[in-house]
Each structure stands twice: as C-alpha cells, then as structure tokens.
Design a protein around this motif. Structure first.
Motif, PDB file in Angstrom:
ATOM      1  N   THR A 216       0.829  -1.214   0.000  1.00 48.97           N
ATOM      2  CA  THR A 216       0.000   0.000   0.000  1.00 48.97           C
ATOM      3  C   THR A 216       0.859   1.256   0.000  1.00 48.97           C
ATOM      4  O   THR A 216       0.555   2.230  -0.695  1.00 48.97           O
ATOM      5  N   ASN A 217       1.957   1.228   0.771  1.00 47.43           N
ATOM      6  CA  ASN A 217       2.854   2.381   0.830  1.00 47.43           C
ATOM      7  C   ASN A 217       3.565   2.604  -0.506  1.00 47.43           C
ATOM      8  O   ASN A 217       3.696   3.736  -0.976  1.00 47.43           O
ATOM      9  N   VAL A 218       3.988   1.512  -1.112  1.00 51.44           N
ATOM     10  CA  VAL A 218       4.672   1.598  -2.412  1.00 51.44           C
ATOM     11  C   VAL A 218       3.715   2.095  -3.484  1.00 51.44           C
ATOM     12  O   VAL A 218       4.047   2.986  -4.270  1.00 51.44           O
ATOM     13  N   GLU A 219       2.506   1.520  -3.513  1.00 49.53           N
ATOM     14  CA  GLU A 219       1.554   1.900  -4.559  1.00 49.53           C
ATOM     15  C   GLU A 219       1.089   3.347  -4.420  1.00 49.53           C
ATOM     16  O   GLU A 219       0.839   4.022  -5.428  1.00 49.53           O
ATOM     17  N   ASN A 220       0.961   3.831  -3.192  1.00 46.70           N
ATOM     18  CA  ASN A 220       0.576   5.235  -3.007  1.00 46.70           C
ATOM     19  C   ASN A 220       1.590   6.182  -3.632  1.00 46.70           C
ATOM     20  O   ASN A 220       1.237   7.275  -4.081  1.00 46.70           O
ATOM     21  N   GLN A 221       2.855   5.765  -3.657  1.00 50.55           N
ATOM     22  CA  GLN A 221       3.903   6.583  -4.267  1.00 50.55           C
ATOM     23  C   GLN A 221       3.988   6.333  -5.774  1.00 50.55           C
ATOM     24  O   GLN A 221       4.070   7.272  -6.562  1.00 50.55           O
ATOM     25  N   LEU A 222       3.981   5.059  -6.162  1.00 46.66           N
ATOM     26  CA  LEU A 222       4.122   4.718  -7.584  1.00 46.66           C
ATOM     27  C   LEU A 222       2.966   5.238  -8.430  1.00 46.66           C
ATOM     28  O   LEU A 222       3.164   5.721  -9.551  1.00 46.66           O
ATOM     29  N   TYR A 223       1.750   5.123  -7.889  1.00 43.28           N
ATOM     30  CA  TYR A 223       0.556   5.454  -8.663  1.00 43.28           C
ATOM     31  C   TYR A 223      -0.149   6.681  -8.103  1.00 43.28           C
ATOM     32  O   TYR A 223      -1.379   6.764  -8.109  1.00 43.28           O
ATOM     33  N   ASP A 224       0.637   7.620  -7.632  1.00 39.59           N
ATOM     34  CA  ASP A 224       0.097   8.828  -6.985  1.00 39.59           C
ATOM     35  C   ASP A 224      -0.911   9.546  -7.883  1.00 39.59           C
ATOM     36  O   ASP A 224      -1.995   9.915  -7.427  1.00 39.59           O
ATOM     37  N   ASN A 225      -0.598   9.710  -9.153  1.00 39.06           N
ATOM     38  CA  ASN A 225      -1.491  10.450 -10.047  1.00 39.06           C
ATOM     39  C   ASN A 225      -2.791   9.701 -10.284  1.00 39.06           C
ATOM     40  O   ASN A 225      -3.876  10.280 -10.267  1.00 39.06           O
ATOM     41  N   LEU A 226      -2.690   8.372 -10.484  1.00 36.66           N
ATOM     42  CA  LEU A 226      -3.894   7.586 -10.720  1.00 36.66           C
ATOM     43  C   LEU A 226      -4.777   7.539  -9.480  1.00 36.66           C
ATOM     44  O   LEU A 226      -6.006   7.650  -9.570  1.00 36.66           O
ATOM     45  N   PHE A 227      -4.156   7.375  -8.323  1.00 39.16           N
ATOM     46  CA  PHE A 227      -4.912   7.240  -7.073  1.00 39.16           C
ATOM     47  C   PHE A 227      -5.531   8.558  -6.618  1.00 39.16           C
ATOM     48  O   PHE A 227      -6.646   8.568  -6.090  1.00 39.16           O
ATOM     49  N   PHE A 228      -4.798   9.652  -6.786  1.00 43.10           N
ATOM     50  CA  PHE A 228      -5.224  10.923  -6.175  1.00 43.10           C
ATOM     51  C   PHE A 228      -5.355  12.087  -7.171  1.00 43.10           C
ATOM     52  O   PHE A 228      -5.845  13.147  -6.810  1.00 43.10           O
ATOM     53  N   GLY A 229      -4.905  11.887  -8.417  1.00 43.94           N
ATOM     54  CA  GLY A 229      -4.876  12.986  -9.384  1.00 43.94           C
ATOM     55  C   GLY A 229      -6.224  13.281 -10.014  1.00 43.94           C
ATOM     56  O   GLY A 229      -7.219  12.581  -9.790  1.00 43.94           O
ATOM     57  N   ASP A 230      -6.252  14.366 -10.811  1.00 47.42           N
ATOM     58  CA  ASP A 230      -7.460  14.784 -11.525  1.00 47.42           C
ATOM     59  C   ASP A 230      -7.226  14.687 -13.025  1.00 47.42           C
ATOM     60  O   ASP A 230      -6.086  14.760 -13.498  1.00 47.42           O
TER      61      ASP A 230
ATOM     62  N   HIS B 154      -1.402 -11.339   8.949  1.00 49.44           N
ATOM     63  CA  HIS B 154      -0.383 -11.920   8.081  1.00 49.44           C
ATOM     64  C   HIS B 154       0.113 -10.895   7.059  1.00 49.44           C
ATOM     65  O   HIS B 154       1.311 -10.812   6.781  1.00 49.44           O
ATOM     66  N   GLU B 155      -0.811 -10.109   6.516  1.00 46.95           N
ATOM     67  CA  GLU B 155      -0.458  -9.127   5.489  1.00 46.95           C
ATOM     68  C   GLU B 155       0.121  -7.843   6.066  1.00 46.95           C
ATOM     69  O   GLU B 155       0.657  -7.023   5.329  1.00 46.95           O
ATOM     70  N   GLY B 156      -0.005  -7.652   7.387  1.00 51.17           N
ATOM     71  CA  GLY B 156       0.645  -6.528   8.036  1.00 51.17           C
ATOM     72  C   GLY B 156      -0.146  -5.247   8.126  1.00 51.17           C
ATOM     73  O   GLY B 156       0.435  -4.179   8.303  1.00 51.17           O
ATOM     74  N   HIS B 157      -1.484  -5.327   8.035  1.00 52.00           N
ATOM     75  CA  HIS B 157      -2.261  -4.080   8.138  1.00 52.00           C
ATOM     76  C   HIS B 157      -3.410  -4.182   9.136  1.00 52.00           C
ATOM     77  O   HIS B 157      -4.360  -3.399   9.079  1.00 52.00           O
ATOM     78  N   LEU B 158      -3.322  -5.144  10.068  1.00 54.58           N
ATOM     79  CA  LEU B 158      -4.386  -5.282  11.060  1.00 54.58           C
ATOM     80  C   LEU B 158      -4.392  -4.116  12.039  1.00 54.58           C
ATOM     81  O   LEU B 158      -5.444  -3.573  12.365  1.00 54.58           O
ATOM     82  N   PHE B 159      -3.208  -3.725  12.521  1.00 55.09           N
ATOM     83  CA  PHE B 159      -3.146  -2.591  13.455  1.00 55.09           C
ATOM     84  C   PHE B 159      -2.053  -1.598  13.040  1.00 55.09           C
ATOM     85  O   PHE B 159      -1.254  -1.131  13.830  1.00 55.09           O
ATOM     86  N   GLY B 160      -2.070  -1.264  11.756  1.00 56.52           N
ATOM     87  CA  GLY B 160      -1.240  -0.178  11.246  1.00 56.52           C
ATOM     88  C   GLY B 160       0.246  -0.477  11.190  1.00 56.52           C
ATOM     89  O   GLY B 160       0.682  -1.623  11.062  1.00 56.52           O
ATOM     90  N   TRP B 161       1.045   0.588  11.323  1.00 54.47           N
ATOM     91  CA  TRP B 161       2.502   0.475  11.187  1.00 54.47           C
ATOM     92  C   TRP B 161       3.141  -0.512  12.168  1.00 54.47           C
ATOM     93  O   TRP B 161       4.059  -1.243  11.780  1.00 54.47           O
ATOM     94  N   PRO B 162       2.702  -0.575  13.432  1.00 54.15           N
ATOM     95  CA  PRO B 162       3.313  -1.561  14.336  1.00 54.15           C
ATOM     96  C   PRO B 162       3.227  -2.987  13.798  1.00 54.15           C
ATOM     97  O   PRO B 162       4.152  -3.776  13.949  1.00 54.15           O
ATOM     98  N   ASN B 163       2.098  -3.325  13.157  1.00 53.48           N
ATOM     99  CA  ASN B 163       1.932  -4.654  12.558  1.00 53.48           C
ATOM    100  C   ASN B 163       2.984  -4.885  11.465  1.00 53.48           C
ATOM    101  O   ASN B 163       3.622  -5.951  11.395  1.00 53.48           O
ATOM    102  N   LYS B 164       3.177  -3.884  10.621  1.00 55.44           N
ATOM    103  CA  LYS B 164       4.173  -4.003   9.545  1.00 55.44           C
ATOM    104  C   LYS B 164       5.578  -4.174  10.114  1.00 55.44           C
ATOM    105  O   LYS B 164       6.362  -5.012   9.631  1.00 55.44           O
ATOM    106  N   ILE B 165       5.913  -3.387  11.125  1.00 50.25           N
ATOM    107  CA  ILE B 165       7.261  -3.439  11.701  1.00 50.25           C
ATOM    108  C   ILE B 165       7.512  -4.788  12.368  1.00 50.25           C
ATOM    109  O   ILE B 165       8.590  -5.379  12.200  1.00 50.25           O
ATOM    110  N   ILE B 166       6.521  -5.286  13.111  1.00 53.89           N
ATOM    111  CA  ILE B 166       6.679  -6.592  13.767  1.00 53.89           C
ATOM    112  C   ILE B 166       6.884  -7.686  12.726  1.00 53.89           C
ATOM    113  O   ILE B 166       7.786  -8.526  12.841  1.00 53.89           O
ATOM    114  N   ASN B 167       6.040  -7.680  11.672  1.00 53.45           N
ATOM    115  CA  ASN B 167       6.173  -8.689  10.611  1.00 53.45           C
ATOM    116  C   ASN B 167       7.532  -8.589   9.918  1.00 53.45           C
ATOM    117  O   ASN B 167       8.154  -9.607   9.589  1.00 53.45           O
ATOM    118  N   LEU B 168       7.979  -7.357   9.689  1.00 46.98           N
ATOM    119  CA  LEU B 168       9.273  -7.148   9.032  1.00 46.98           C
ATOM    120  C   LEU B 168      10.405  -7.710   9.882  1.00 46.98           C
ATOM    121  O   LEU B 168      11.299  -8.401   9.360  1.00 46.98           O
TER     122      LEU B 168
END
Length: 459
Positions: A40-54, A359-373
């Motif tokens: 999700t973090n990568v895609e928000n940056q890679l596809y910034d225009n598609l996700f948020f642009g006009d 398992h995917e790392g987004h149950l409780f935000g960034w702490p979940n990602k860091i623990i999984n990492l």
C-alpha cells in the motif's frame, strides 16, 4: 541418556535435510512477503497520479456515464466491478475482456477518466503472484508453496527442541569457534521467532491449495464454527474484494420479473438493471459507508454484491474486521435482499478475518508491519546462520550430513510427532508418505544388491 542422544540425532538429520531442500523456497517466500507487506505504501507513491490525481476535464458526469466512457475508450473491455474508495482516493473501475484480462481505470471526483493500469503488472499483483505461486501458478506450484510452509513449521519445532536439548543456551567453557558462534545465533534467533513465525505461517494458510480449501469447506459446512451460507446463484469466484469469509458464498437471486430474460455467462448487460448511481444511493440509504466494492451481477437473475473486507488486496479498500460485511442488492429494484456481517461469522470465519490482515501486516497499522518485518528479517538471518553452520563443518566434496541413526526407541517417538504434524497439516502428512515410500524402495534396492553380492561371493 543414550535414547535422548538418539532422539536428538534423528531430529538433527531431518532438520538438516529439510533445511537444505526448502530453504531456497523459504527465502523467496520471505523476501516476496516483505515486498507485499508494504504494497500500500509503495503503490501510493508509484501510482500517486492515478490514485489521487485529476483529469484535465472539469465537467462533471454521472458514474454511469463514466462507465460508458471507459467502455468506449477501452474497446473490448467491460466494467465488472466498481470500487468506491475512502479518503482522497479516486474511484476504481475493474474492466475485463473476453479473454479474462483485466484493466483498472481510475475516475476523479468529476467522474472523468484519470488513467488506467494493466492489472497483471501492478506492484501488489506482481508481489502477490510471486509470493503465492512463484509467478508460475498451477496446482503443482501452489502445493509446493504450501508444502514449504508446512516443512517450515517442522523446522521451527525441531529447531527449538534441539536448542534446548543441545544446551545451546548454556554458557560454554573454553574458546568458541566460528561454528559454535553461528550455532548459538541460529538457535537463539530461531527460538525467539518460533511462535510469531508459526502464527504468520498459519494465518497465511487460508489461501493455500489443500489446507486452505479444507478450512474453507469446514467453515462452509459448519456455520456454527464458520460462516453463514446463502443458497442461490454463486458470485464470480475471483473477487478479491469480497471478504475471505464470504468469498464463495452463494448469494440470493433477484426476484424482479425482469430476471426472466435470457442470462449471460459473465457480467449481465440488461438494460432494465438499476443504474450504478441509483445503486450507490441505495447503498448509502443502507448506511454502508466507504470504502466498498460493487460487483456486477453475472446473470439476469443475479444480484449486485456490495462488500467491505479486511483483506481485499486493494490499496485503500481494507477495513477493520468488525466492519466486514457482504450485502446483496436486487439488480432491478436496488432493494437490499440480505446482509452477512462479521458478527454472524463462526469462530473459524472470525479467526481468519483477523488472521489474514495480521499476516499481510495491516491489522493494526505500522506496528503490525514493523513486527512482521522484524520476524521475516530474523527468519532470513536464521537461514543464513544455518547455512554458515553447515559450511563450517562441511568437508570438501561431501554433503557432510548428520550421521544416520538406526531405528530405536527414539525413532518411535519421532514418528509419533511426525504423524501428529501430518494430521494437522495434511500436505505435510502426504509428503511423509512419499518419503517413506522412497525410503522403502531404496531399502529394497540395497537389499537386492547386497543379496547379489553375497551370492557372487558364495560362488
């Protein structure tokens, strides 16, 4: 004491061979898992225009006009899903052609087209394809991935056993050599991450080929522990946006008289269907908040499926497990026919509704990602130190495997443990049967060769 040493050596030999054969696959799965962890973090940056642009158009049109424009612009493709996302995300249309290829088209607040993506080449789908099927796909590869996960459980259990029985944690007198240092690092790190790693593996098994289908079948067959069953026409089976717990449920059919018209095998194209704009109004009246996905009916007596999921695989679409729901709307009147929510799931459905986002790392935000990492990086380190231990003791030109141990009392206990694991993980059990069969064939061949040699000596 001798029996204990015997038991230890059996574990050591199996641990060694399991590690040698499946470590490369485990490394691939772990690295791809880390990549998917931050999709999700990568895609928000890679596809910034598609996700948020006009778009460059300021004129506002209805969402139904936007769907018509998209189908005109991308010839051969038709819209099968509308994904209404939260926050500042643009709405996403999923378009499919007759060959099954998919395209994602994004529309802005004016419902004008911003741009499109080839679904197969998005970051999340590439990482998911690598992690779940090594890009190859097919039953054999899916079973191979599941088998690696099952043997990883065995590696962790046998590793923890040997760490305690081998007295790795006790302070040793004398000078340490490199192998002892690597062994200690391997044992301590492996023991620390054993439980979190087992949790990660088991929360990923609902998507596996054999055990995943078994779990889902159990959840479907026994609503009291799984999920409620709806009896009618099944929705499209490939819908990632529908929650795991109701992904294969059978939704009720639309009851409107128009439903008697001829059906179609894919998305229905009935002019009497309620417009998407009106359906969205019905969804709002039912107090279903963003984000949610709308899946088109697949036949003239089908229904609109509107769902919110905690494990969708779509950036900006996931919700809390408590918010999960799957609703069915009549495609002609827009009437809400039925609704299945998290509170109606049984224990299995609820467990995996929490487990998959964990398992995917987004149950409780960034702490979940860091623990999984941290757990994943530590697991890679355990594999590295395991190989270093082997290389430290390896004799050039030889495998240098632990010595083969003859059958004895320790072997019986070991077999009991393997049988228990085989019952819990059926594919692991099947692999043990295959290994036993191969060992038996080798035993017969050796006996035959020995008999021939003895016969020749007598002559």
């Amino acid at each position: 004491m001798k029996n204990k040493k015997h038991f230890y050596n059996i574990f050591w030999r199996w641990h060694f061979y399991a590690g040698i054969f499946i470590a490369p696959l485990l490394i691939t799965l772990t690295i791809s898992g880390i990549g998917y962890l931050f999709y999700t973090n990568v895609e928000n940056q890679l596809y910034d225009n598609l996700f948020f642009g006009d778009s460059n158009k300021s004129e506002s049109v209805s969402i139904d006009e936007a769907i018509e424009n998209a189908e005109n612009e991308y010839d051969g493709y038709s819209v099968t899903k509308v994904i209404v996302l939260k926050d500042d995300y643009n709405t996403r249309l999923t378009m499919t052609n007759t060959e099954g290829n998919q395209k994602y088209v994004f529309i802005d607040d004016h419902n004008q087209i911003v741009g499109s993506q080839n679904a197969a080449s998005t970051y999340s789908n590439v990482m998911r394809g690598l992690h779940s099927s090594l890009f190859v796909g097919g039953t054999v590869v899916n079973y191979l991935v599941e088998l690696a996960a099952c043997w990883a459980i065995f590696l962790l259990i046998s590793g923890v056993y040997m760490s305690f029985k081998g007295k790795v944690f006790k302070r040793q007198k004398g000078t340490k050599n490199k192998r002892q240092g690597h062994k200690k690092l391997h044992a301590i790190t492996g023991t620390l991450i054993a439980i979190p790693m087992v949790v990660l593996i088991f929360t990923g098994l609902p998507w596996s080929a054999l055990m995943g289908n078994f779990i889902y079948s159990a959840a479907q067959s026994h609503p009291s522990i799984g999920i409620p069953e709806l009896q009618q026409v099944p929705p499209t089976s490939e819908n990632n946006e529908i929650p795991w717990a109701t992904r294969k449920n059978e939704p009720p059919a639309s009851t409107d008289a128009h439903a008697q018209h001829n059906g179609m095998s894919n998305k229905t194209d009935n002019s009497n269907m309620i417009s998407v704009q009106n359906l969205i109004q019905k969804v709002e009246e039912a107090e279903i908040s963003k984000p949610y996905s709308i899946v088109y009916p697949i036949s003239d007596d089908g229904v609109y499926t509107v769902s919110k999921g905690s494990n969708t695989g779509v950036t900006g679409l996931d919700v809390s497990p408590y918010e999960e729901m799957t609703t069915y709307f009549d495609q002609y009147s827009g009437k809400l026919i039925s609704k299945v929510g998290y509170e109606e799931y049984g224990i299995l459905g609820k467990w995996f509704t929490w487990g998959i986002p964990l398992h995917e790392g987004h149950l409780f935000g960034w702490p979940n990602k860091i623990i999984n990492l941290i757990v994943c990086l530590a697991f890679l380190a355990v594999i590295f130190w395991g190989y270093k231990m082997w290389l430290d003791r390896k004799v050039k030109g030889q495998v240098s495997a632990p010595p083969k141990t003859p059958m004895g009392k320790g072997f019986t206990g070991f077999i009991i443990i393997l049988v228990m694991l085989g019952i819990v993980m059926p594919l692991f059990g099947i692999s043990l049967i295959v290994i036993a069969f191969i060992e038996f064939i080798i035993y017969l061949i050796k006996n035959k060769n020995r008999g021939i040699k003895e016969h020749n000596l007598i002559k």
